[in-house]
Design a protein around this motif. Structure first.
Motif, PDB file in Angstrom:
ATOM      1  N   TRP A 173       0.610  -0.765   0.078  1.00 49.76           N
ATOM      2  CA  TRP A 173       0.037   0.139  -0.452  1.00 49.76           C
ATOM      3  C   TRP A 173       0.905   1.592   0.097  1.00 49.76           C
ATOM      4  CZ3 TRP A 173      -2.430  -2.263   4.626  1.00 49.76           C
ATOM      5  CH2 TRP A 173      -3.244  -3.523   4.427  1.00 49.76           C
ATOM      6  N   GLN A 174       1.719   1.658  -1.321  1.00 49.85           N
ATOM      7  CA  GLN A 174       2.411   2.729  -1.264  1.00 49.85           C
ATOM      8  C   GLN A 174       1.863   3.807  -1.449  1.00 49.85           C
ATOM      9  OE1 GLN A 174       6.057   2.063  -4.010  1.00 49.85           O
ATOM     10  NE2 GLN A 174       5.647   0.118  -3.878  1.00 49.85           N
ATOM     11  N   ASN A 175       2.961   5.006  -0.840  1.00 52.67           N
ATOM     12  CA  ASN A 175       1.803   6.181  -0.794  1.00 52.67           C
ATOM     13  C   ASN A 175       0.888   6.723   0.133  1.00 52.67           C
ATOM     14  OD1 ASN A 175       3.429   6.994  -2.971  1.00 52.67           O
ATOM     15  ND2 ASN A 175       2.158   5.822  -4.356  1.00 52.67           N
ATOM     16  N   VAL A 176       0.328   5.278   1.323  1.00 57.66           N
ATOM     17  CA  VAL A 176      -0.924   5.414   1.873  1.00 57.66           C
ATOM     18  C   VAL A 176       0.040   6.319   3.495  1.00 57.66           C
ATOM     19  CG1 VAL A 176      -2.529   4.596   3.327  1.00 57.66           C
ATOM     20  CG2 VAL A 176      -2.430   3.789   0.885  1.00 57.66           C
ATOM     21  N   LEU A 177       0.734   6.311   3.637  1.00 55.87           N
ATOM     22  CA  LEU A 177       1.527   6.734   4.976  1.00 55.87           C
ATOM     23  C   LEU A 177       3.028   5.987   4.340  1.00 55.87           C
ATOM     24  CD1 LEU A 177      -0.579   5.152   7.670  1.00 55.87           C
ATOM     25  CD2 LEU A 177      -0.607   7.060   7.510  1.00 55.87           C
ATOM     26  N   PRO A 178       3.987   6.912   5.077  1.00 57.39           N
ATOM     27  CA  PRO A 178       5.787   7.232   5.014  1.00 57.39           C
ATOM     28  C   PRO A 178       5.467   6.113   6.004  1.00 57.39           C
ATOM     29  CG  PRO A 178       4.597   8.667   6.240  1.00 57.39           C
ATOM     30  CD  PRO A 178       3.461   8.601   5.760  1.00 57.39           C
ATOM     31  N   VAL A 179       6.538   4.958   5.502  1.00 62.98           N
ATOM     32  CA  VAL A 179       7.665   4.156   6.660  1.00 62.98           C
ATOM     33  C   VAL A 179       8.697   4.963   7.480  1.00 62.98           C
ATOM     34  CG1 VAL A 179       6.148   2.183   5.439  1.00 62.98           C
ATOM     35  CG2 VAL A 179       8.164   2.723   4.060  1.00 62.98           C
ATOM     36  N   THR A 180       9.722   5.952   6.219  1.00 71.24           N
ATOM     37  CA  THR A 180      10.670   6.579   7.064  1.00 71.24           C
ATOM     38  C   THR A 180      10.302   8.117   7.442  1.00 71.24           C
ATOM     39  OG1 THR A 180      11.372   7.224   5.048  1.00 71.24           O
ATOM     40  CG2 THR A 180      12.216   4.530   6.118  1.00 71.24           C
ATOM     41  N   GLY A 181      11.201   8.115   7.861  1.00 68.58           N
ATOM     42  CA  GLY A 181      11.563   9.412   8.568  1.00 68.58           C
ATOM     43  C   GLY A 181      10.536  10.189   9.470  1.00 68.58           C
ATOM     44  N   TRP A 182      10.358  11.588   9.865  1.00 67.92           N
ATOM     45  CA  TRP A 182       9.991  12.133  11.384  1.00 67.92           C
ATOM     46  C   TRP A 182       9.837  13.445  10.875  1.00 67.92           C
ATOM     47  CZ3 TRP A 182       7.615  10.143  15.238  1.00 67.92           C
ATOM     48  CH2 TRP A 182       7.633  10.937  16.660  1.00 67.92           C
ATOM     49  N   GLY A 183       8.402  14.334  11.719  1.00 66.11           N
ATOM     50  CA  GLY A 183       8.566  15.345  11.644  1.00 66.11           C
ATOM     51  C   GLY A 183       7.738  15.508  11.101  1.00 66.11           C
ATOM     52  N   THR A 184       6.660  14.778  10.715  1.00 65.88           N
ATOM     53  CA  THR A 184       4.861  15.227  10.126  1.00 65.88           C
ATOM     54  C   THR A 184       4.087  13.947  11.057  1.00 65.88           C
ATOM     55  OG1 THR A 184       5.185  13.633   8.293  1.00 65.88           O
ATOM     56  CG2 THR A 184       5.772  15.559   8.327  1.00 65.88           C
ATOM     57  N   VAL A 185       2.495  14.386  11.459  1.00 71.32           N
ATOM     58  CA  VAL A 185       2.012  13.297  11.789  1.00 71.32           C
ATOM     59  C   VAL A 185       1.706  12.228  11.185  1.00 71.32           C
ATOM     60  CG1 VAL A 185      -0.215  12.940  12.014  1.00 71.32           C
ATOM     61  CG2 VAL A 185       0.877  15.365  12.947  1.00 71.32           C
ATOM     62  N   PRO A 186       1.888  12.286   9.708  1.00 68.63           N
ATOM     63  CA  PRO A 186       1.614  10.826   8.604  1.00 68.63           C
ATOM     64  C   PRO A 186       2.780   9.629   9.066  1.00 68.63           C
ATOM     65  CG  PRO A 186       0.702  12.673   7.360  1.00 68.63           C
ATOM     66  CD  PRO A 186       1.055  13.587   8.309  1.00 68.63           C
ATOM     67  N   GLU A 187       4.208  10.134   9.381  1.00 73.34           N
ATOM     68  CA  GLU A 187       5.436   9.721   9.419  1.00 73.34           C
ATOM     69  C   GLU A 187       5.551   9.348  11.468  1.00 73.34           C
ATOM     70  OE1 GLU A 187       8.500  12.516   6.709  1.00 73.34           O
ATOM     71  OE2 GLU A 187       8.449  12.832   9.217  1.00 73.34           O
ATOM     72  N   ALA A 188       4.741   9.861  11.353  1.00 71.36           N
ATOM     73  CA  ALA A 188       4.581   9.463  13.219  1.00 71.36           C
ATOM     74  C   ALA A 188       3.039   8.421  13.487  1.00 71.36           C
ATOM     75  CB  ALA A 188       3.968  10.112  14.209  1.00 71.36           C
ATOM     76  N   VAL A 189       2.363   7.761  12.241  1.00 74.55           N
ATOM     77  CA  VAL A 189       1.330   7.510  12.854  1.00 74.55           C
ATOM     78  C   VAL A 189       1.730   5.577  12.908  1.00 74.55           C
ATOM     79  CG1 VAL A 189      -0.502   5.833  11.661  1.00 74.55           C
ATOM     80  CG2 VAL A 189      -0.498   9.212  10.894  1.00 74.55           C
ATOM     81  N   LEU A 190       2.394   5.254  11.885  1.00 77.23           N
ATOM     82  CA  LEU A 190       3.263   4.206  11.492  1.00 77.23           C
ATOM     83  C   LEU A 190       3.708   3.552  13.151  1.00 77.23           C
ATOM     84  CD1 LEU A 190       3.565   3.152   8.184  1.00 77.23           C
ATOM     85  CD2 LEU A 190       1.093   2.861   9.514  1.00 77.23           C
ATOM     86  N   PRO A 191       4.643   4.688  12.951  1.00 81.08           N
ATOM     87  CA  PRO A 191       5.225   3.935  15.119  1.00 81.08           C
ATOM     88  C   PRO A 191       4.912   4.030  15.739  1.00 81.08           C
ATOM     89  CG  PRO A 191       6.759   5.382  12.887  1.00 81.08           C
ATOM     90  CD  PRO A 191       5.153   5.852  12.995  1.00 81.08           C
ATOM     91  N   VAL A 192       3.583   4.891  15.944  1.00 83.06           N
ATOM     92  CA  VAL A 192       3.109   5.082  17.479  1.00 83.06           C
ATOM     93  C   VAL A 192       2.132   3.860  17.712  1.00 83.06           C
ATOM     94  CG1 VAL A 192       1.302   6.805  18.222  1.00 83.06           C
ATOM     95  CG2 VAL A 192       3.249   7.865  17.412  1.00 83.06           C
ATOM     96  N   VAL A 193       1.550   3.564  17.037  1.00 83.70           N
ATOM     97  CA  VAL A 193       0.782   2.549  16.340  1.00 83.70           C
ATOM     98  C   VAL A 193       1.254   1.194  17.010  1.00 83.70           C
ATOM     99  CG1 VAL A 193      -0.943   1.124  14.992  1.00 83.70           C
ATOM    100  CG2 VAL A 193      -0.991   3.513  15.013  1.00 83.70           C
ATOM    101  N   SER A 194       3.011   1.017  16.773  1.00 86.30           N
ATOM    102  CA  SER A 194       3.215   0.029  16.616  1.00 86.30           C
ATOM    103  C   SER A 194       3.945  -0.219  17.602  1.00 86.30           C
ATOM    104  CB  SER A 194       4.665   0.060  15.692  1.00 86.30           C
ATOM    105  OG  SER A 194       4.611   0.156  13.937  1.00 86.30           O
TER     106      SER A 194
END
Length: 321
Positions: A173-194
């Motif tokens: 599911w590319q371009n749905v949520l970023p899987v690298t980086g930090w600094g924006t809300v979308p970039e924080a979603v997956l790490p926080v949920v994990s």
């Protein structure tokens, strides 16, 4: 007098535990094969000097060992690093001799703290309602579903869930949520949920059990006999009294989330404390690695101390002991 005695005992216990953690970490690094000067990049850059001028190479090695105390006996090295750590004299890292360790951690540590705090907030926001619903619908399919989801979240480690997210959102599911980086809300979603998945399960199950136990208490029966309606009875009396006991679970979650963030940050390429620690241990950077271990250990112990104090303040029936 009682509080002073309590804090004195806890302070001594924290110091002894941190000293043991630092000593064990240092000895494990010391006994591991390799060393900072033998890392691939440095070894390749120093190979010509070792071949052309062995005397100069040997002098360089002696100067390096002298600067970081690696020429001393092991017990002396451990005590030296213990003293520097507890006096907050962290010095400079081996990888960046001109850069202080605190300046490196100044940007990395807040990222890990924000990540851990966000995961705890998410676990509370999601876990408490799940636990309340499961308690209200006890022994129904809703209760079984919430319990199953809670156990499922606890069973999967955060770093495994992070890898699954990278595979799904980075490949399928590319371009749905970023899987690298930090600094924006979308970039924080997956790490926080994990990080939050396992904590959500813990909060939900603990809230469920605590609320069920609270609803059996005599004061609940008294309030019901006085004509208090069902939902005010549950929310105002049941949930409110159950939340006090939940502090003992939520508090340590923050400390352990900081530790769990070490793995998650590396998977999502987040420039937090996890990257600093992995780089320090991989490159045998003794000062940076020991400082990071000290910070993690202190975070866990001080958080547990704060939880004990808050719990005693919120519930006068509980004594600090």
């Amino acid at each position: 007098m009682f509080y002073a005695k309590f804090f004195a005992k806890r302070f001594v216990a924290i110091v002894i535990t941190l000293a043991a953690v630092i000593a064990i970490s240092y000895i494990m690094m010391y006994c591991s094969p390799g060393g900072f000067m033998n890392t691939t990049q440095l070894a390749s850059s120093l190979a010509p000097l070792a071949a052309q001028d062995p005397a100069a190479y040997q002098k360089l090695m002696e100067q390096f060992q002298l600067r970081y105390g690696l020429n001393l006996p092991l017990w002396h090295q451990v005590l030296l690093y213990e003293w520097h750590t507890f006096t907050l004299n962290f010095g400079n890292s081996m990888q960046n001799p001109t850069l202080s360790i605190m300046s490196q951690l100044k940007t990395a540590l807040p990222i890990s703290v924000i990540l851990a705090f966000s995961s705890v907030v998410l676990s509370v926001v999601v876990g408490i309602p799940m636990g309340i619903i499961a308690a209200i619908k006890r022994n129904t399919w809703v209760d079984y579903l919430v319990t199953t989801l809670s156990m499922f979240g606890q069973a999967i480690p955060s770093f495994v869930l992070a890898v699954i997210f990278v595979l799904l959102f980075g490949v399928e599911w590319q371009n749905v949520l970023p899987v690298t980086g930090w600094g924006t809300v979308p970039e924080a979603v997956l790490p926080v949920v994990s990080l939050a998945a396992g904590n959500i399960g813990v909060v939900a199950r603990y809230m469920r059990g605590s609320l069920i136990e609270t609803m059996r208490q005599d004061f609940i029966r008294t309030a019901k006999a006085k004509g208090v309606k069902y939902w005010p009875l549950v929310l105002k009396h049941g949930v409110k009294n159950s939340l006090t006991a939940l502090i003992t679970v939520i508090g340590p979650q923050f400390a352990f989330s900081v530790v769990g963030a070490v793995w998650v940050e590396n998977i999502f390429a987040i420039p937090g404390l996890g990257k600093v620690i992995s780089t320090a241990f991989t490159n045998f950077d003794f000062p940076l690695a020991i400082t990071a271990v000290f910070i993690l250990g202190a975070t866990i112990m001080l958080t547990n101390l704060a939880v004990d104090v808050i719990y005693a303040v919120m519930d006068p029936r509980v004594k600090l002991q």
